[in-house]
Design an enzyme around this catalytic site. Sequence first.
Site, short mmCIF file in Angstrom:
data_model
loop_
_atom_site.label_atom_id
_atom_site.label_comp_id
_atom_site.label_asym_id
_atom_site.label_seq_id
_atom_site.Cartn_x
_atom_site.Cartn_y
_atom_site.Cartn_z
N SER A 109 1.01 -1.22 -0.22
CA SER A 109 -0.33 0.14 -0.12
C SER A 109 0.97 0.93 -0.22
O SER A 109 2.57 1.08 0.42
CB SER A 109 -1.31 0.06 1.26
OG SER A 109 -0.29 0.06 2.71
N ASP A 110 0.09 2.56 -0.06
CA ASP A 110 0.67 3.38 0.01
C ASP A 110 0.99 3.77 1.02
O ASP A 110 0.07 3.70 2.09
CB ASP A 110 0.17 4.54 -1.06
CG ASP A 110 1.50 6.05 -1.12
OD1 ASP A 110 2.03 6.27 -0.84
OD2 ASP A 110 0.93 6.84 -2.05
N TRP A 111 1.90 4.32 1.87
CA TRP A 111 1.19 5.36 2.98
C TRP A 111 0.64 5.49 3.35
O TRP A 111 0.02 6.79 3.35
CB TRP A 111 2.71 5.70 3.66
CG TRP A 111 3.80 4.62 4.32
CD1 TRP A 111 4.86 5.54 4.62
CD2 TRP A 111 4.99 3.96 3.52
NE1 TRP A 111 6.15 3.96 4.72
CE2 TRP A 111 5.87 3.24 4.01
CE3 TRP A 111 4.36 3.00 2.31
CZ2 TRP A 111 6.80 2.70 3.15
CZ3 TRP A 111 4.94 2.53 1.62
CH2 TRP A 111 6.53 1.64 2.38
N ALA B 49 -2.51 4.29 3.37
CA ALA B 49 -3.48 3.79 2.12
C ALA B 49 -4.42 2.91 2.46
O ALA B 49 -5.57 2.47 2.69
CB ALA B 49 -2.75 4.10 0.56
#
Length: 813
Positions: free
Chosen positions: A235-237, A239
Amino acid sequence: MAATPGNPTDQAREAAVEAALGKLDLDAKARLLSGQDMWSLPALPEIGLTSLVMSDGPIGVRGVRWTADDPSVALPSPTALAATWDPELARRAGTLLAQEARRKGVHVLLAPTVNLHRSPLGGRHFEAYSEDPYLTGRIGTGYVTGVQQGGVGTTVKHFVANDAETDRFTVNNLVGERALRELYLAPFEMIVAGARPWGVMTAYNTVNGTTMTEHRYLVNEVLRGEWGFDGYNVSDWMAARDTVAAVHGGLDVAMPGPQTVYGAPLAQAVRDGRVEERVVDEAVRNVLRLAARVGALDGAEPAVAEPPAAVDGEALAREIARRSFVLVKNERRALPLKPGTVALLGAAARDARVLGGGSATVFPSRIVSPLDGLTAALPEGTLTYAVGADPNTELAVADKGFTLKAVCRDTDGNVIGTGSAPNGQIQWMGSDLPEGVTHAALHTVELTGTFTPRDTGRHTFGIKGTGHFTLTVAGTTYFDDVQLPAGDSDPFEAFFGAPVARAEPELTAGEPVEVSLTYVFALPEEIPFKVVAFALAHQEPARDADELIAEAVAAARAADTAVVVVATTDRVESEGYDRKDLALPGRQDDLVRAVAAANPNTVVVVNSGSPVELPWREEVAAVLLSWFPGQEGGAALADVLTGAHEPGGRLPTTWGPLADAPVTRVTPQNGELRYTEGVFIGYRAWEKEGRTPTYPFGHGLGYTDWAYESVEVEGATARIRVRNTGQRAGREVVQVYLAPTEPGPDRPARLLAGFAGVEAAPGETAEAVVEIPRRAFEVWDEVVGSWSFVKGSYEIQVSRSIADRRLTATINV
């Protein structure tokens, strides 16, 4: 690098993965899928797994410490790399970054960014390559190949349609299936096929009603199913939002930790019967495969046993920069510089802007400014300098003139540790604290030291961050209160938010004063990981703008050539927000016009990561785009201005005024952003609308001339012969566009179908061989849900840019 049937090494690596997986219980599996801190996954000694460490890119490897104490090589921006139109140079850049990653103990680089320049207002476009999916895919493939040939993983990001920053955590991007396939998914597909990346990062945004960290169709069916991607999906941080939906949607790792939707919540979801353990096993298998490839799993031979030969980072940074510079105008051959005196003008010539803001930030050990580079390259006594105009109309992180340290205290005021502070920015993430300091004991952090002003006058000091602060300058306390966030929904406000002015003392040049900024440590509820983040900000005294311009004009009038460096700032191009316009900040346009009126030999260097408006372009002799040129930018600029090397770049995106730009909407309405333009972005849209940009896609001049002599097409291969008709050796980027004879209203008039770089000495010929991919003849059929090969007559257009077509040939398919 991917698991290949019949390859004994790959088979052995897969066997080691399966053996390790079989030894893990449910809790260990779930724990492995959750970040243990800001940048890493937990070690599992019972299976010989070391902690996997990730780090931001894409222009350098920051490592786990966000500080100038841990310097990194800073390459030019991704737009600059794309402007080279050279996948092999991108591969070399990747090899260097792998070397940097290994030096810093990093296993996975969080790069490259292959989202598209959908609108010129996208604030993070400097971190992406191009408006064109094919060029993006070619450069991205080279980059990923280079990094992974160095034994380090990549995470191609942000999957998918993360093309703007406004409301990025919540926006629902409504994108038609055809536009998704032909534009936004296309570079990811090319890179998966051409480089077999070991990772992909899913984005914050929602696509067509489903958030990307839960998008079962795009991740499981398209990415993994159709394309055969076998890497891990992170995941993006911050997200990841929902445990069950994320794991069913194909998300392998939720970052950062320790509080995520995975770990204990995932194990409980399995015990409750909401998730089958086999789904968890598949995610763990992907992470263990990554670990095996990077050499972090005992019993598995890494994908790269011996790293490539060492790369000279400074030399490569300089080479990429000069080969990325795009000479868009050069009347009367103003460049290279002729012998004589030079007036160098602009604040950005002295205080160089070498990279964009946000998570792409790294801290190089040195920065060569344009002033540094030209001072070293030109004969002594031939160069003068004047500020002229300063683009920094807002406060910036305290830097030049400051000598600071960080002092940590507990609730009783006792010093529990000290840390260095190379500038006014404190960003301690996870366990990245000064020796002896723990989050439990930490109560305050004081940035303290001295500031020696360069100029006499009213200096402005400010604070970046949220919480309780005390600011003291020269013995006077100017602020002792709580600074609240600006109301933005972005939890990274402390990192990307604007500084707030809090003090305006009168100071004298050369006389040091004591400064102190104390922050009371408290973690906001919306930040589920431990971080200490704030900054002391500063701005020089605001001199009268007209006086500064007058000084620059006087210097220009007295010189044979005037070189003006104009730039954007962190508040214009950065992660976290989009642009409001394309204008240069401050009085820089006024500066250029005034200098051009005083000296007809005015050269303007545009130091921005993405397009800006150039209202004075017809008034100057030459315009050179330098992008964000990395740490060696000033040296590379001297190479190009003096003629030691030619500028090698071609535009990877269209430059034009905002009023004429076909796609400008980046702000959601009622939480939705509709991609109503379909497949028409960039040059496709400019042509459809019949609008003429300032400088077209693919445009760029060198220091020699080229004649396009012939093109021969056999099958899908075009062979183009070009001749160097100039007076010096050079490199040409031969571009091939494919134009259907009858495009119809729903197909672009032409598309980039291939390109090749060639080199030749004066009078010599060179042959460019361009393979046109099958996909160039295909469109996505939304009715049947598959690619459709469109038969018919096509024109092969051999060009120097989308608007400068030199040769044509017709083929029927």
